[in-house]
Design a protein around this motif. Structure first.
Motif, PDB file in Angstrom:
ATOM      1  N   ALA A 110       0.652  -1.116  -0.078  1.00 54.65           N
ATOM      2  CA  ALA A 110       0.066  -0.028  -0.055  1.00 54.65           C
ATOM      3  C   ALA A 110       0.789   1.375   0.045  1.00 54.65           C
ATOM      4  CB  ALA A 110      -1.014   0.076   1.215  1.00 54.65           C
ATOM      5  N   VAL A 111       0.792   2.136  -1.022  1.00 57.06           N
ATOM      6  CA  VAL A 111       1.469   3.394  -1.104  1.00 57.06           C
ATOM      7  C   VAL A 111       0.810   4.467  -0.541  1.00 57.06           C
ATOM      8  CG1 VAL A 111       3.026   4.644  -2.859  1.00 57.06           C
ATOM      9  CG2 VAL A 111       2.503   2.329  -3.127  1.00 57.06           C
ATOM     10  N   SER A 112       1.125   5.255   0.343  1.00 60.03           N
ATOM     11  CA  SER A 112       0.744   6.515   0.836  1.00 60.03           C
ATOM     12  C   SER A 112       1.374   7.644   0.589  1.00 60.03           C
ATOM     13  CB  SER A 112       0.161   5.994   2.325  1.00 60.03           C
ATOM     14  OG  SER A 112       1.272   6.173   3.410  1.00 60.03           O
ATOM     15  N   GLY A 113       1.084   8.675   1.086  1.00 58.45           N
ATOM     16  CA  GLY A 113       1.596   9.951   1.027  1.00 58.45           C
ATOM     17  C   GLY A 113       0.605  11.114   0.517  1.00 58.45           C
ATOM     18  N   THR A 114       1.152  12.536   1.001  1.00 61.54           N
ATOM     19  CA  THR A 114       0.081  13.602   0.493  1.00 61.54           C
ATOM     20  C   THR A 114       0.403  13.928  -0.948  1.00 61.54           C
ATOM     21  OG1 THR A 114       0.905  14.415   2.631  1.00 61.54           O
ATOM     22  CG2 THR A 114      -0.343  15.986   0.842  1.00 61.54           C
ATOM     23  N   VAL A 149      -2.879  -5.215  -9.541  1.00 62.26           N
ATOM     24  CA  VAL A 149      -2.690  -3.637  -9.350  1.00 62.26           C
ATOM     25  C   VAL A 149      -3.808  -3.077  -9.544  1.00 62.26           C
ATOM     26  CG1 VAL A 149      -1.439  -1.826 -10.158  1.00 62.26           C
ATOM     27  CG2 VAL A 149      -0.287  -3.905 -10.292  1.00 62.26           C
ATOM     28  N   THR A 150      -4.093  -1.965  -8.739  1.00 60.72           N
ATOM     29  CA  THR A 150      -5.203  -1.017  -8.977  1.00 60.72           C
ATOM     30  C   THR A 150      -4.606   0.412  -8.697  1.00 60.72           C
ATOM     31  OG1 THR A 150      -7.379  -0.132  -8.594  1.00 60.72           O
ATOM     32  CG2 THR A 150      -6.358  -1.496  -6.801  1.00 60.72           C
ATOM     33  N   VAL A 151      -4.737   1.333  -9.613  1.00 57.51           N
ATOM     34  CA  VAL A 151      -3.991   2.502  -9.347  1.00 57.51           C
ATOM     35  C   VAL A 151      -4.846   3.783  -9.959  1.00 57.51           C
ATOM     36  CG1 VAL A 151      -2.635   2.201 -11.579  1.00 57.51           C
ATOM     37  CG2 VAL A 151      -1.724   3.655  -9.825  1.00 57.51           C
ATOM     38  N   LYS A 157       1.615   9.417  -5.019  1.00 61.28           N
ATOM     39  CA  LYS A 157       1.033   8.043  -4.678  1.00 61.28           C
ATOM     40  C   LYS A 157       0.973   7.302  -6.086  1.00 61.28           C
ATOM     41  CE  LYS A 157      -2.718   9.216  -2.212  1.00 61.28           C
ATOM     42  NZ  LYS A 157      -2.240  10.587  -1.870  1.00 61.28           N
ATOM     43  N   THR A 158       0.202   7.807  -7.016  1.00 60.55           N
ATOM     44  CA  THR A 158      -0.116   7.417  -8.245  1.00 60.55           C
ATOM     45  C   THR A 158       1.350   7.048  -8.964  1.00 60.55           C
ATOM     46  OG1 THR A 158      -2.139   8.395  -8.459  1.00 60.55           O
ATOM     47  CG2 THR A 158      -1.066   7.593 -10.571  1.00 60.55           C
ATOM     48  N   THR A 159       2.133   8.088  -9.073  1.00 66.66           N
ATOM     49  CA  THR A 159       3.466   7.629  -9.694  1.00 66.66           C
ATOM     50  C   THR A 159       4.089   6.568  -9.151  1.00 66.66           C
ATOM     51  OG1 THR A 159       3.681   9.903 -10.407  1.00 66.66           O
ATOM     52  CG2 THR A 159       5.746   8.637 -10.490  1.00 66.66           C
ATOM     53  N   THR A 160       4.431   6.588  -7.809  1.00 61.76           N
ATOM     54  CA  THR A 160       5.093   5.419  -7.088  1.00 61.76           C
ATOM     55  C   THR A 160       4.553   4.016  -7.256  1.00 61.76           C
ATOM     56  OG1 THR A 160       5.794   7.174  -5.592  1.00 61.76           O
ATOM     57  CG2 THR A 160       6.430   5.024  -5.115  1.00 61.76           C
ATOM     58  N   THR A 208      -1.709  -1.381  -4.498  1.00 65.46           N
ATOM     59  CA  THR A 208      -2.506  -0.156  -4.337  1.00 65.46           C
ATOM     60  C   THR A 208      -2.286   0.903  -3.729  1.00 65.46           C
ATOM     61  OG1 THR A 208      -5.068   0.040  -3.948  1.00 65.46           O
ATOM     62  CG2 THR A 208      -3.720  -0.970  -2.244  1.00 65.46           C
ATOM     63  N   GLU A 209      -2.528   2.122  -4.087  1.00 61.79           N
ATOM     64  CA  GLU A 209      -2.593   3.419  -3.653  1.00 61.79           C
ATOM     65  C   GLU A 209      -3.417   3.161  -2.446  1.00 61.79           C
ATOM     66  OE1 GLU A 209      -3.247   7.022  -5.963  1.00 61.79           O
ATOM     67  OE2 GLU A 209      -3.314   5.924  -7.594  1.00 61.79           O
TER      68      GLU A 209
END
Length: 468
Positions: free
Chosen positions: A119-123, A146-148, A126-129, A169-170
């Motif tokens: 799970a990729v988080s951050g202000t 994957v879902t992005v 997110k989508t790029t990473t 996922t984001e």
């Protein structure tokens, strides 16, 4: 997957209906269910590329939202956060006592059906990473599902159906939605003030990210931007392994010798635990994308991906759709489209433009939500400092009314007053394109930025230039 969902929900899942099925996340989730033999129907306010792709795969798509779209035989109804409680389909599903849940709840449920969720988080970023990590793991033979939130070239879309081991996922912090995820690897790219219509202050946001980090089990990983004090404050005393990335020498994965050529392409060396790891080339600009790539490299390395797959992927990775997209170059004018809608993102994107050879930098910006524009007004104004000319479009807001009494032209007035940069406010896309046609000259670079449909002006402008 179907059996796992039925076990978690404690009832059969033969048919799922999505309200707002055309959204980036919703369409990806619907596609995953279709692939796993679950009947899917859904509705949206208008047809789109996503709804037509789903229709072609066998989904029953209804336009627009309507009470009659809800059938009592549905096993589950999923709605997006943009669908409010007075939506006719939500009301009908509740009247029929059908199982119903918000998108983030369903995504959280889905993460439990995979062996390992990343799970990729951050202000920001997110989508790029998420796209970087997904592309690298795919190139490395791990074949993740994957879902992005954007279009990824290698998948030709915003999702990929892979094996059931890895799910990527984001993870968005808005309304604490990422706390419903069950992830074994987490990524925190940055923590800043945003979504102030929900969070009281930065501490409240940090508390939410701390809870996100604590979801990770003891045998999992948390990969973070180790240069961020706001992140380091919240990642103490975790049961999982903490992995830091950044420019500072104390990071486990460190970027050194960062360079950009005249086209904005990046090159950097990575050191791991103080020792040379590998050199990397990128075809997307910006120091922020070096940090995004560094986190993607760390995640990939932790999961056994070979360096060759990392290098091959990053050297050809052009970013997710609407993340510093080169729309075209006509009559000596370069046009870039970007999703930036927060002042930090906007500042970083404008800075990235400086890596390109150009004369004047034009920035066309569509603010998103009244609350964000109000709470970060001064920061937005300051973020335009690197521009030469600015065009501000009307504030777009599909989830709130203007409770802050902020006017569409306020930003352009403040930019001109405080920065002495020529700035105008134009309400329609046609006006913007006409203005660009009348004023932009050969050698100029035009950046079109915003979260909603402002990208249409970039493509319209290029088409007008072609016909000139």
């Amino acid at each position: 997957m179907k059996q796992s969902l039925e076990k978690l929900l404690n009832h059969k899942v033969d048919h799922v209906h999505f309200i707002g099925i055309g959204g980036a996340s919703m369409s990806g989730l619907a596609s995953i269910l279709l692939h796993n033999g679950i009947h899917v129907s859904g509705s949206d306010i208008a047809s789109s590329e996503n709804t037509e792709k789903l229709r072609a795969k066998g989904a029953d798509i209804r336009i627009p939202h309507n009470t009659e779209n809800i059938d009592p035989s549905y096993d589950l109804v999923v709605y997006t956060a943009a669908v409010k409680s007075d939506n006719p389909e939500r009301r009908e599903a509740q009247r029929l006592s059908l199982p119903i849940m918000e998108r983030s709840d369903f995504l959280g449920l889905l993460t439990r059906t995979f062996e390992h969720t990343i799970a990729v988080s951050g202000t920001h970023g997110k989508t790029t990473t998420t796209s970087m990590i997904s592309s690298i793991l795919y190139e490395g033979g791990l074949d993740p599902t994957v879902t992005v939130g954007g279009h990824v070239d290698v998948f030709n879309g915003n999702y990929h159906i892979g094996e059931n081991r890895f799910f990527i996922t984001e993870a968005c912090e808005y309304v604490d939605s990422f706390l419903k995820s069950f992830h074994k690897t987490g990524v925190i790219l940055n923590i800043e003030e945003d979504h102030m219509d929900y969070f009281e202050n930065l501490k409240a946001i940090q508390d939410s990210f701390k809870k996100f980090a604590r979801i990770i089990p003891q045998d999992g990983y948390l990969v973070v931007n180790g240069d961020s004090p706001a992140i380091l404050d919240v990642v103490t005393d975790l049961p999982c392994t903490l992995v830091t990335c950044g420019y500072g020498k104390d990071n486990r994965y460190q970027a050194r010798k960062v360079e950009f050529d005249a086209l904005g392409n990046g090159h950097f060396d990575v050191y791991k635990d103080g020792r040379f790891f590998e050199s990397f080339d990128m075809v997307i600009p910006g120091e922020h994308n070096v940090l995004n790539a560094l986190c993607a490299i760390a995640v990939s390395d932790l999961h056994g991906v070979e360096k060759k797959a990392m290098k091959t992927t990053l050297s050809s990775f052009k970013g997710a759709k609407r993340r510093f997209d080169l729309v075209g170059k006509e009559k000596g004018i370069t046009v870039i489209d970007d999703f930036a809608h927060h002042p930090t993102e906007l500042k970083a994107t404008i800075k990235a433009c400086k890596n390109f050879d150009h004369n004047n930098l034009w920035v066309v910006f569509q603010p998103y939500t009244y609350s964000r524009t109000y709470y970060f007004f001064d920061e937005f104004v300051a973020s335009f400092a690197g521009a030469d000319r600015v065009i501000i479009n009307d504030i777009s807001s599909d989830r709130e009314t203007n409770q802050w009494d902020i006017a569409d032209e306020d930003l352009s007035i403040a930019i001109q007053k405080n920065l002495q940069i020529p700035a105008v406010h134009l309400s329609t896309y046609a006006e913007i394109v006409d203005y660009l046609m009348d004023h932009v000259e050969s050698g100029d670079l035009v950046l079109v930025a915003g979260a909603k449909t402002i990208y249409q002006t970039a493509y319209s402008f290029i088409e007008r230039l072609k016909k000139q």
